[in-house]
Write a protein that holds these residues in place. Structure first.
Motif, PDB file in Angstrom:
ATOM      1  N   LYS A 142       2.554  -1.198   1.009  1.00 38.21           N
ATOM      2  CA  LYS A 142       3.505  -2.293   0.829  1.00 38.21           C
ATOM      3  C   LYS A 142       2.909  -3.572   1.394  1.00 38.21           C
ATOM      4  O   LYS A 142       2.255  -3.555   2.438  1.00 38.21           O
ATOM      5  N   LEU A 143       3.149  -4.672   0.674  1.00 38.60           N
ATOM      6  CA  LEU A 143       2.654  -5.984   1.101  1.00 38.60           C
ATOM      7  C   LEU A 143       3.815  -6.957   1.131  1.00 38.60           C
ATOM      8  O   LEU A 143       4.565  -7.080   0.163  1.00 38.60           O
ATOM      9  N   LEU A 144       3.965  -7.640   2.270  1.00 42.25           N
ATOM     10  CA  LEU A 144       4.951  -8.710   2.399  1.00 42.25           C
ATOM     11  C   LEU A 144       4.221 -10.020   2.643  1.00 42.25           C
ATOM     12  O   LEU A 144       3.320 -10.091   3.500  1.00 42.25           O
ATOM     13  N   VAL A 145       4.592 -11.032   1.879  1.00 41.79           N
ATOM     14  CA  VAL A 145       4.063 -12.385   2.092  1.00 41.79           C
ATOM     15  C   VAL A 145       5.245 -13.289   2.390  1.00 41.79           C
ATOM     16  O   VAL A 145       6.149 -13.433   1.556  1.00 41.79           O
ATOM     17  N   ASP A 146       5.242 -13.860   3.574  1.00 38.43           N
ATOM     18  CA  ASP A 146       6.364 -14.704   4.013  1.00 38.43           C
ATOM     19  C   ASP A 146       7.696 -13.974   3.839  1.00 38.43           C
ATOM     20  O   ASP A 146       8.687 -14.530   3.336  1.00 38.43           O
ATOM     21  N   ASP A 147       7.695 -12.694   4.225  1.00 38.47           N
ATOM     22  CA  ASP A 147       8.890 -11.841   4.173  1.00 38.47           C
ATOM     23  C   ASP A 147       9.335 -11.485   2.760  1.00 38.47           C
ATOM     24  O   ASP A 147      10.420 -10.915   2.578  1.00 38.47           O
ATOM     25  N   ASN A 148       8.530 -11.773   1.763  1.00 38.47           N
ATOM     26  CA  ASN A 148       8.845 -11.394   0.390  1.00 38.47           C
ATOM     27  C   ASN A 148       7.975 -10.213  -0.024  1.00 38.47           C
ATOM     28  O   ASN A 148       6.746 -10.245   0.142  1.00 38.47           O
ATOM     29  N   THR A 149       8.590  -9.167  -0.534  1.00 38.46           N
ATOM     30  CA  THR A 149       7.837  -8.014  -1.007  1.00 38.46           C
ATOM     31  C   THR A 149       7.081  -8.384  -2.273  1.00 38.46           C
ATOM     32  O   THR A 149       7.656  -8.910  -3.233  1.00 38.46           O
ATOM     33  N   VAL A 150       5.761  -8.105  -2.255  1.00 40.49           N
ATOM     34  CA  VAL A 150       4.910  -8.435  -3.389  1.00 40.49           C
ATOM     35  C   VAL A 150       4.219  -7.167  -3.867  1.00 40.49           C
ATOM     36  O   VAL A 150       3.542  -6.491  -3.086  1.00 40.49           O
ATOM     37  N   THR A 151       4.416  -6.837  -5.137  1.00 40.11           N
ATOM     38  CA  THR A 151       3.679  -5.712  -5.710  1.00 40.11           C
ATOM     39  C   THR A 151       2.391  -6.240  -6.324  1.00 40.11           C
ATOM     40  O   THR A 151       2.329  -7.371  -6.815  1.00 40.11           O
ATOM     41  N   VAL A 152       1.356  -5.400  -6.266  1.00 32.86           N
ATOM     42  CA  VAL A 152       0.062  -5.786  -6.831  1.00 32.86           C
ATOM     43  C   VAL A 152      -0.378  -4.724  -7.823  1.00 32.86           C
ATOM     44  O   VAL A 152       0.122  -3.598  -7.830  1.00 32.86           O
ATOM     45  N   ALA A 153      -1.329  -5.092  -8.651  1.00 35.00           N
ATOM     46  CA  ALA A 153      -1.745  -4.207  -9.740  1.00 35.00           C
ATOM     47  C   ALA A 153      -2.518  -2.996  -9.258  1.00 35.00           C
ATOM     48  O   ALA A 153      -2.524  -1.957  -9.920  1.00 35.00           O
ATOM     49  N   ASN A 154      -3.167  -3.082  -8.099  1.00 31.78           N
ATOM     50  CA  ASN A 154      -3.985  -1.975  -7.619  1.00 31.78           C
ATOM     51  C   ASN A 154      -4.076  -2.050  -6.100  1.00 31.78           C
ATOM     52  O   ASN A 154      -4.302  -3.121  -5.542  1.00 31.78           O
ATOM     53  N   TYR A 155      -3.911  -0.896  -5.453  1.00 30.67           N
ATOM     54  CA  TYR A 155      -3.931  -0.850  -3.987  1.00 30.67           C
ATOM     55  C   TYR A 155      -5.217  -0.196  -3.446  1.00 30.67           C
ATOM     56  O   TYR A 155      -5.318   0.085  -2.266  1.00 30.67           O
ATOM     57  N   SER A 156      -6.176   0.055  -4.285  1.00 28.04           N
ATOM     58  CA  SER A 156      -7.364   0.812  -3.894  1.00 28.04           C
ATOM     59  C   SER A 156      -8.353  -0.046  -3.105  1.00 28.04           C
ATOM     60  O   SER A 156      -8.364  -1.276  -3.195  1.00 28.04           O
ATOM     61  N   HIS A 157      -9.209   0.636  -2.390  1.00 28.49           N
ATOM     62  CA  HIS A 157     -10.244  -0.012  -1.587  1.00 28.49           C
ATOM     63  C   HIS A 157     -11.193  -0.815  -2.473  1.00 28.49           C
ATOM     64  O   HIS A 157     -11.715  -0.327  -3.475  1.00 28.49           O
TER      65      HIS A 157
END
Length: 781
Positions: free
Chosen positions: A106-121
């Protein structure tokens, strides 16, 4: 000193060697949990550390945390730069933790949840949600912290970051933020940023570590038959009775076969080894008991030898153990006056004895022998730290083991200082599935921790141990791991009435007396509040209380004590409500109605370590109880000084907890997204016009107007409305005005002209909604 006839002192008359030892230490809270409940409350400070790990900071020298299990963490911004050509792009490197971690969820930017296309290394990925997805406003590249990771290709777009900037061994996320020039209202509405460097919080699946539960399996070193118990258990030999004063007994009969000329007969103990590098530890000892005091003239003695041989009869002698021991005190006792380790190859072995006794009076001689097989120091699947296969784990034993072995941020201890069998046993107990509520289950203990590497090693270890009630005594050159539980190393839920004990203290081996005290208001509590880290509350601190306020248990304990005795404890590494409740329950229950004990024993007590259970019996005092060792030391005379607290298995019972309250689903409005007004209408005609009396646009002196009305936005943060209009044939809208009402007059307008009208809401953050439109309104007279 007030000695009674059976060599146990009156309570309060304490052997002088134990006085200072037990002073102030016989508190049940100094050992097992690793936390001293007699210290000042510290929940507020500890709770602040739970929140502190979520903060962002600008530093290139900040302590990098170690994340174990799953936790939300803030970041250290170690690189901030704009693009080479303009300020349209901002590049930031956010260091999260020591690597290698399992990944992020999970990623939060300025308290907003942001989904991304890929979470891999190492994979560059665009945001796929909210305004961050519009016009490629955010691109990220995550690195899990492996030692051989390459430099971020995303950050290399910025001046100052090169292919040499790899941040090896550190988990971090590279971000590319786009500030698009505001050229239209759409640009303003789609801008997700509020100014300043964005704050990033990541939910991280932490360090990949070695899993001890499937390793360090016990190796079979061989088998033992006719085993004897040196400590006096069920296999101890029947005491041999000396029937006459001054009698000398040779070759006395008994379960051990004694051979005059080492020929014929059967051995008392046999064993077979299966490991080529096995060793055998032979311990022999016993107890004399005589009614008369032994003087220096009248000495009780045992003389002879034991023989370790390869075969029945004569065979080949591997080792001869000389037995020679005298006693000069009444009721004298000893154990293990033979205690040796002998290396033996694979084969079958026999132990013979030939002994003589001398005693000046009637009495008994009780003896016993232990034979233990010792295999290789470590199992074959325990390899150097850097060579292990690693996995994601929230097992607290795996986590503690990794921290103590890691050479970078931990202690860097070598394999030979760990008793891996005990660690494996403890890890399996932590993984055992137990009842949480009537309808849910889960692991007995988990650990989800953010380890501050700026804190001392011992403080961090202490915090880990308290998570699972761990104890880690150092015994014979190795760290042994134990869990304070009901008394069964195979079942964390068991509460045996007669748990297995390591040692039995009684009149024969207590030489310094007993000190027994009961509980007091200074050491017991009737309520415990545990502050823990709650994932359902975005990893903010939460609390549980045992017993529940107003419950039957709460009423009972309060009535018994007459005063509220409460303690606040913070366990930041616990992220499961039911585990926090169980910890609170054990804290309360084990503090109540217990005895504390201290005593001085012969070397018979040397087999004990901190955390072991031992039994204490004394008929004179009516004492027959089980205690857990909290402190041990060796006296100047070689005696063993022991302190402990009464063990009550029921205090560790794992019972179904009441389900958590149903938390309301909060649907809070997103301040970045403003809800538009609805039902915009336009009305013109005589009722909206104003007669000016002097002429204005019309020859009859009439000011023509359009009344615009709308239904207010449902957004609670709306502060005003923007009204715009244009002639239908025109390209651009013109702002007619701003109001905080739901009506507005557009004036002057021309009779017969056709207008398009629109209204937008704006909130306190200067964010606008979409426009709601009333199209093609023709002005009428």
């Amino acid at each position: 000193m007030g000695w009674v006839e059976d060599n146990i002192p009156v309570i309060g008359d304490i052997y002088k060697g134990v006085k200072n030892f037990v002073k102030g230490v016989v508190s049940i809270f100094t050992g097992g949990f690793g936390v001293n409940l007699d210290s000042p409350d510290y929940s507020s400070a500890e709770a602040e550390t739970i929140q502190g790990v979520l903060l962002n900071k600008d530093s290139a020298i900040a302590d990098i945390p170690v994340v174990y299990g799953t936790r939300a963490v803030g970041a250290a911004r170690v690189f901030v730069s704009t693009g080479a050509g303009s300020n349209e792009y901002l590049y930031v490197a956010y260091v999260l933790a020591e690597g290698q971690v399992n990944g992020y969820t999970k990623l939060l930017v300025d308290d907003n949840t942001v989904t991304v296309a890929n979470y891999s290394h190492g994979v560059r990925a665009l945001a796929t949600s909210g305004n961050y997805a519009t016009d490629s406003r955010l691109e990220v590249q995550f690195f899990d912290g492996r030692d051989d990771q390459i430099a971020s290709t995303l950050l290399q777009e910025a001046p100052g970051w090169t292919s040499n900037h790899k941040l090896s061994g550190l988990a971090y996320i590279a971000c590319k933020f786009r500030w698009k020039k505001i050229e239209s209202e759409a640009d303003a509405n789609n801008n997700p940023y509020g100014g300043g460097v964005p704050v990033v919080v990541v939910t991280l699946q932490g360090k990949k570590i070695f899993d001890i539960t499937g390793a360090a399996q016990p190796i079979t070193y061989g088998t033992i038959t006719n085993a004897q118990d040196l400590a006096g258990g069920t296999h101890q030999q029947t005491p041999y009775t000396i029937s006459a004063d001054g009698q000398t007994v040779t070759n006395n009969p008994g379960p051990f076969t004694v051979l005059s000329n080492l020929s014929g007969g059967s051995p008392g103990i046999t064993f077979t080894t299966s490991g080529s590098d096995s060793k055998v530890r032979i311990r022999y000892g016993g107890t004399f008991a005589f009614p008369l005091k032994v003087t220096s003239v009248n000495t009780v003695g045992i003389f002879g030898y034991l023989s370790l041989r390869t075969g029945l009869g004569v065979g080949t002698e591997i080792k001869n153990f000389n037995v020679s021991k005298t006693f000069t005190s009444r009721g004298g006792s000893t154990t293990a006056f033979i205690d040796e380790i002998v290396s033996v190859p694979t084969g079958t072995y026999y132990i013979y004895q030939q002994l003589s006794f001398y005693a000046p009076s009637l009495g008994t001689w009780t003896r016993g022998m232990e034979v233990n097989l010792i295999g290789p120091p470590t199992s074959t699947d325990i390899v150097p730290y850097a060579s292990h296969t690693t996995v994601y784990s929230d097992n607290p034993v795996n986590i503690l083991l990794d921290y103590m072995r890691n050479p970078r941020y931990g202690k860097g201890l070598s394999n030979d200082v760990f008793d891996f069998n005990s660690w494996r046993t403890a890890a399996k107990l932590c993984n055992q599935v137990v009842t949480y509520t009537d309808s849910t289950t889960g692991k007995a203990f988990t650990c989800n921790a953010v380890i501050d590497t700026g804190v001392t090693l011992m403080d961090n270890i202490r915090s880990m141990l308290i998570t699972f009630r761990g104890m880690m005594p150092y015994q014979q050159g190795q760290y042994v791991l134990k869990i304070e539980h009901g008394g069964d190393d195979t079942d964390i839920t068991a509460t045996p009435a007669n748990p297995v004990v390591v040692f039995s203290a009684n009149n024969d081996n207590i030489i310094g007396g007993l000190n027994i005290t009961g509980d007091s208001k200074s050491s017991k509590i009737n309520r415990c509040k545990v502050v823990w880290t709650d994932p359902a509350a975005d990893y903010q601190p939460n609390e549980v209380i045992y017993p529940e306020d107003g419950s039957a248990t709460d009423i009972q304990y309060l009535a018994e004590d007459g005063i509220r005795l409460e303690k606040d404890i913070t366990l930041p590494m616990i992220t499961v409500r039911e585990q926090a409740l169980q910890a609170a329950r054990v804290f309360v229950e084990r503090s109540r109605n217990f005895k504390q004990i201290s005593c001085v024993c012969t070397m018979a007590g040397s087999s004990l370590t901190v955390g072991d259970l031992f039994k204490v019996t004394n008929e004179r005092l009516g004492l027959d109880g089980t205690f857990r060792v909290t402190e041990m030391t060796i006296g100047e005379q070689g005696d063993i000084q022991i302190a402990g607290f009464e063990h009550r298995s029921a205090a560790y019972a794992i019972e179904a907890k009441e389900p958590d309250i149903t938390r309301p689903t909060l649907t809070l409005p997103d301040p970045m997204l403003v809800v538009a007004p609805t039902a915009v209408t336009a009305t013109s005609g005589a009722a909206q016009n104003v007669a000016t009396g002097g002429g204005y646009l019309e020859t009859d002196g009439t000011l023509r107007r359009i009344l615009v009305s709308w239904t207010a936005s449902t957004d609670p943060f709306v502060s005003e409305y923007i009204i715009q209009f244009k002639l239908q044939a025109d390209a651009d809208y013109v702002t007619a005005g701003i109001t905080n009402l739901t009506t507005f007059f557009i004036q002057p307008v021309t009779l017969g002209s056709v207008y398009n009208i629109r209204v937008a809401a704006r909130n306190e953050l200067d964010r606008r909604s979409n426009f709601a439109t009333a199209a093609a309104h023709t002005v009428i007279a």
